[in-house]
Design an enzyme around this catalytic site. Structure first.
Site, PDB file in Angstrom:
ATOM      1  N   ILE A 242      11.427 -86.143 -23.273  1.00 16.29           N
ATOM      2  CA  ILE A 242      11.725 -86.636 -24.619  1.00 16.29           C
ATOM      3  C   ILE A 242      13.229 -86.764 -24.804  1.00 16.29           C
ATOM      4  O   ILE A 242      13.724 -87.751 -25.367  1.00 16.29           O
ATOM      5  CB  ILE A 242      11.115 -85.702 -25.679  1.00 16.29           C
ATOM      6  CG1 ILE A 242       9.594 -85.678 -25.549  1.00 16.29           C
ATOM      7  CG2 ILE A 242      11.523 -86.140 -27.084  1.00 16.29           C
ATOM      8  CD1 ILE A 242       8.917 -84.633 -26.420  1.00 16.29           C
TER       9      ILE A 242
ATOM     10  N   GLY B 224       7.157 -85.396 -35.903  1.00 20.20           N
ATOM     11  CA  GLY B 224       8.034 -86.202 -35.065  1.00 20.20           C
ATOM     12  C   GLY B 224       7.327 -86.972 -33.972  1.00 20.20           C
ATOM     13  O   GLY B 224       7.746 -88.061 -33.595  1.00 20.20           O
TER      14      GLY B 224
ATOM     15  N   GLU C 263       6.238 -72.327 -40.889  1.00 19.48           N
ATOM     16  CA  GLU C 263       5.561 -73.577 -41.248  1.00 19.48           C
ATOM     17  C   GLU C 263       4.172 -73.274 -41.797  1.00 19.48           C
ATOM     18  O   GLU C 263       3.468 -72.420 -41.253  1.00 19.48           O
ATOM     19  CB  GLU C 263       5.456 -74.492 -40.020  1.00 19.48           C
ATOM     20  CG  GLU C 263       6.797 -74.974 -39.509  1.00 19.48           C
ATOM     21  CD  GLU C 263       6.671 -75.925 -38.323  1.00 19.48           C
ATOM     22  OE1 GLU C 263       5.528 -76.336 -37.998  1.00 19.48           O
ATOM     23  OE2 GLU C 263       7.700 -76.265 -37.723  1.00 19.48           O
TER      24      GLU C 263
ATOM     25  N   HIS D   1       6.685 -81.580 -39.524  1.00 22.99           N
ATOM     26  CA  HIS D   1       6.350 -81.449 -38.098  1.00 22.99           C
ATOM     27  C   HIS D   1       5.518 -82.646 -37.630  1.00 22.99           C
ATOM     28  O   HIS D   1       4.429 -82.498 -37.056  1.00 22.99           O
ATOM     29  CB  HIS D   1       5.596 -80.148 -37.839  1.00 22.99           C
ATOM     30  CG  HIS D   1       5.712 -79.680 -36.412  1.00 22.99           C
ATOM     31  ND1 HIS D   1       5.740 -78.347 -36.057  1.00 22.99           N
ATOM     32  CD2 HIS D   1       5.808 -80.361 -35.240  1.00 22.99           C
ATOM     33  CE1 HIS D   1       5.837 -78.230 -34.750  1.00 22.99           C
ATOM     34  NE2 HIS D   1       5.877 -79.443 -34.228  1.00 22.99           N
TER      35      HIS D   1
ATOM     36  N   ALA E 243      12.451 -79.784 -32.135  1.00 26.45           N
ATOM     37  CA  ALA E 243      11.998 -78.907 -31.050  1.00 26.45           C
ATOM     38  C   ALA E 243      11.007 -77.902 -31.624  1.00 26.45           C
ATOM     39  O   ALA E 243       9.832 -78.197 -31.802  1.00 26.45           O
ATOM     40  CB  ALA E 243      13.198 -78.214 -30.414  1.00 26.45           C
ATOM     41  N   ARG E 244      11.490 -76.727 -31.938  1.00 27.88           N
ATOM     42  CA  ARG E 244      10.750 -75.697 -32.656  1.00 27.88           C
ATOM     43  C   ARG E 244      11.723 -75.044 -33.627  1.00 27.88           C
ATOM     44  O   ARG E 244      12.926 -74.963 -33.367  1.00 27.88           O
ATOM     45  CB  ARG E 244      10.158 -74.649 -31.703  1.00 27.88           C
ATOM     46  CG  ARG E 244       8.991 -75.150 -30.848  1.00 27.88           C
ATOM     47  CD  ARG E 244       7.761 -75.433 -31.690  1.00 27.88           C
ATOM     48  NE  ARG E 244       6.589 -75.769 -30.885  1.00 27.88           N
ATOM     49  CZ  ARG E 244       6.231 -76.995 -30.557  1.00 27.88           C
ATOM     50  NH1 ARG E 244       6.995 -78.020 -30.939  1.00 27.88           N
ATOM     51  NH2 ARG E 244       5.139 -77.223 -29.854  1.00 27.88           N
TER      52      ARG E 244
ATOM     53  N   ASP F 208      12.440 -81.411 -38.769  1.00 29.28           N
ATOM     54  CA  ASP F 208      11.002 -81.653 -38.637  1.00 29.28           C
ATOM     55  C   ASP F 208      10.246 -80.368 -38.331  1.00 29.28           C
ATOM     56  O   ASP F 208       9.018 -80.336 -38.401  1.00 29.28           O
ATOM     57  CB  ASP F 208      10.758 -82.688 -37.530  1.00 29.28           C
ATOM     58  CG  ASP F 208       9.310 -83.153 -37.463  1.00 29.28           C
ATOM     59  OD1 ASP F 208       8.784 -83.563 -38.515  1.00 29.28           O
ATOM     60  OD2 ASP F 208       8.718 -83.101 -36.372  1.00 29.28           O
TER      61      ASP F 208
END
Length: 444
Positions: A275, A405, A384, A403, A354-355, A379
């Protein structure tokens, strides 16, 4: 409840009948008696059953509801159908309707396997495949086209995964789609399991595992271009004030703002995997100078220099933008914390897909308030969904997405992710090395 699908004939009374607790009858005897006493044409045992499907497939349902032994014995004595038979028949009918005619919901024109497809099967032993997804019947249909003799177990929840894992699968296709802890132990504890396919790129929810016993592969490559376009698009939208102009439109305000051009800017991509490399290609095509951060640096097309994490602050200090797309591991947890943020070039824009735990939110919020970080497109988050009342919700220079993306249409995602899985499944069936194998230590 879990549902199993496989070639017609594997669901006979000898293979699926299960004696009631306390009974000493053989499996065959119990199955035949149950068929006779219950007048059940599908040879249903008290917990399991089969129904024939078109094109040589059948469906088997396992019911996990408790059995009342006295009621069961009484029903058998009265030559009546036991309640568990009714339960599994109803569930089998539901799945049968989804497959009837060889057509699957949400997949117009998809057919179940033809005879030429059957001839491509090369394994001598029947593969047992567990499919865990929001729409498992769609994935199952795609698998059945390529491997019609496989025995499939379908489930559409974490609770169903825990129940279905006891079917001793050789292979598992699994997707993390519920906002709750993933039941990795239930799946990875199965001694028969040899190959797990994670439908996305992230595999931290499956770690740790023993790579000598099971290979965990991901769908790396499925989301590359889409996520790259999403990331670069967000940076351009912020530079061109698209979000601000949209707010002004709602208020009928005519007010121009200076536009920042991306061409000539400097971008650092933290996490130069598939990515990350896609992000670098798009940015380079727009005329940006790109630096990369990677645990094992190696040259990459369109990237000026690839540096190890120890030199990350050095390239952040000269970057106008940073895209974070590294996997979450012990090494990357908090990678972009107070020190890294302080080292960034003033006025930088951050995009994190990413995270959440890769970036420490508290120093990021401080830098956003001071203007040291001009804007952040986020994102992913430490928690979350992002909690109600969290300060990131209210900040004008923060752009929140839930989240998404790597989101594409459900049909396209199923098709692309399953294609990666099916190619690996072919390799597995032929005894060839798999691709996209991940490392539980590195976390990717």
């Amino acid at each position: 409840m879990s549902v199993m699908i496989g070639p017609s004939g594997w669901g006979g009374p000898g293979s699926i009948a299960e004696a009631a607790p306390g009974r000493q009858k053989s499996r065959n005897q119990e199955g035949n008696n149950h068929e006779r006493l219950c007048n059940c044409p599908n040879r249903l045992a008290r917990h399991r059953g089969t129904r024939s499907l078109s094109r040589g497939l059948s469906v088997r349902v396992r019911c996990s509801e408790p059995q009342n032994q006295n009621e069961y014995d009484e029903k058998l004595a009265n030559h009546d159908e036991c309640p568990q038979c009714r339960t599994v028949l109803n569930a089998a009918d539901e799945m049968f309707n989804k497959f009837e005619g060889g057509r699957l919901p949400g997949r117009d024109g998809l057919r179940l396997p033809s005879e030429p497809a059957r001839q491509r099967q090369t394994m001598t032993d029947t593969m047992r495949i567990l499919v865990h997804a929001p729409r498992p019947e769609v994935i199952a249909g795609l698998i059945a086209e390529r491997h019609p003799d496989a025995e499939l177990t379908l489930c559409d929840s974490f609770a169903g995964l825990i129940e279905a894992a006891v079917a001793d699968p050789h292979v598992a296709y699994t997707e993390r789609f519920e906002r709750k802890p993933y039941p990795r132990e239930a799946l990875l504890a199965q001694p028969s399991l040899r190959f797990v396919h994670a439908s996305g790129a992230g595999i931290n929810h499956l770690a740790p595992w023993d790579p000598d016993k099971v290979h965990v592969c991901n769908a790396g490559g499925v989301q590359d271009e889409g996520m790259a376009q999403f990331a670069i698009g967000r940076l351009i939208a912020i530079n061109c004030h698209f979000f601000r102009y949209n707010d002004q439109q709602k208020q009928q305000v005519w007010e121009p703002h200076d536009v920042f051009h991306s061409t000539g800017g400097v971008l650092t991509v933290v996490g130069l995997g598939k990515i990350g490399r896609a992000c670098a290609r798009v940015a380079h095509a727009l005329g940006m100078t790109v630096y990369g951060v990677r645990a094992r640096p190696e040259p990459c097309g369109g990237v000026e220099e690839v540096v190890p994490p120890e030199r990350m602050n050095e390239v952040l200090a000269k970057s106008d933008y940073v895209i974070v797309v590294t996997p979450l591991t012990d090494a990357t947890h908090g990678l972009i914390g107070a020190d890294a943020i302080a080292a960034m070039k003033p006025g930088i824009i951050i995009h994190n897909m990413a995270r959440g735990h890769v970036i420490t939110e508290e120093p990021l919020i401080t830098a956003l308030k001071s203007g040291h970080v001009r804007a952040a497109s986020l994102d992913v988050f430490e928690e979350e969904p992002l909690p109600e009342g969290h300060p990131l919700w209210e900040m004008e220079n923060v752009y929140v997405t839930p989240h998404i993306g790597g989101m594409i249409t459900a049909d396209d995602y199923d098709r692309l992710s399953t294609q990666v899985f099916l190619d690996n499944l072919d390799r597995f069936a032929r005894g060839e090395p798999l691709v996209n194998i991940t490392d539980p230590v590195r976390g990717y």
